[in-house]
Design a protein around this motif. Structure first.
Motif, PDB file in Angstrom:
ATOM      1  N   GLN A  17      17.901  -8.687  -3.494  1.00  0.00           N
ATOM      2  CA  GLN A  17      17.238  -7.600  -2.791  1.00  0.00           C
ATOM      3  C   GLN A  17      18.156  -6.389  -2.624  1.00  0.00           C
ATOM      4  N   ASP A  59      15.963 -22.761 -14.315  1.00  0.00           N
ATOM      5  CA  ASP A  59      16.519 -21.857 -13.312  1.00  0.00           C
ATOM      6  C   ASP A  59      17.534 -20.901 -13.939  1.00  0.00           C
ATOM      7  N   GLU A  64      15.797 -18.220 -15.771  1.00  0.00           N
ATOM      8  CA  GLU A  64      15.223 -17.199 -14.882  1.00  0.00           C
ATOM      9  C   GLU A  64      16.262 -16.155 -14.509  1.00  0.00           C
ATOM     10  N   TRP A  65      17.478 -16.611 -14.203  1.00  0.00           N
ATOM     11  CA  TRP A  65      18.546 -15.652 -13.886  1.00  0.00           C
ATOM     12  C   TRP A  65      18.865 -14.799 -15.110  1.00  0.00           C
ATOM     13  N   ASP A  86      16.366 -12.009 -15.816  1.00  0.00           N
ATOM     14  CA  ASP A  86      16.090 -11.166 -14.645  1.00  0.00           C
ATOM     15  C   ASP A  86      14.838 -11.605 -13.897  1.00  0.00           C
ATOM     16  N   GLY A  87      14.543 -12.895 -13.948  1.00  0.00           N
ATOM     17  CA  GLY A  87      13.413 -13.419 -13.197  1.00  0.00           C
ATOM     18  C   GLY A  87      13.692 -13.456 -11.703  1.00  0.00           C
ATOM     19  N   TYR A  88      14.953 -13.542 -11.356  1.00  0.00           N
ATOM     20  CA  TYR A  88      15.374 -13.501  -9.956  1.00  0.00           C
ATOM     21  C   TYR A  88      16.105 -12.188  -9.740  1.00  0.00           C
ATOM     22  N   ARG A  89      15.914 -11.641  -8.582  1.00  0.00           N
ATOM     23  CA  ARG A  89      16.604 -10.391  -8.263  1.00  0.00           C
ATOM     24  C   ARG A  89      17.156 -10.467  -6.849  1.00  0.00           C
TER      25      ARG A  89
END
Length: 85
Positions: free
Chosen positions: A44, A32, A35-36, A39-42
């Motif tokens: 909105q 996890d 991912e941050w 930039d796997g999570y963004r």
């Protein structure tokens, strides 16, 4: 409380005894984090979109956030009261 691990879906204990909560393991926690970092999570919205809000829009968003936080706090308190009984 039992919850699914956000990475692998394994049911895991969400408590102070689980050092990786809400994850099931250090491995899932590190996945996890990666991912941050990649930039796997963004989040909105357009970057800096809050900067383009009018003062009224900003105040409205802040008010809604405060209301949500108050509801969440009230839910936590009522849950704590139920557990004490």
């Amino acid at each position: 409380m039992k919850v699914p691990c956000p990475i692998c879906g394994k049911i895991t204990e969400y408590s102070r005894e689980n050092p990786w909560r809400p994850f099931c393991s250090e491995r899932c926690k590190m996945i996890d984090l990666g991912e941050w970092g990649n930039d796997g999570y963004r989040i909105q919205g357009e970057p800096g979109s809050a900067d383009r809000m009018s003062p009224e829009e900003f105040e409205d968003a802040a008010r809604r956030a405060d209301e949500l936080e108050a509801r969440l706090d009230a839910g936590k308190q009522s849950g704590a009261r139920r557990r004490r009984r």
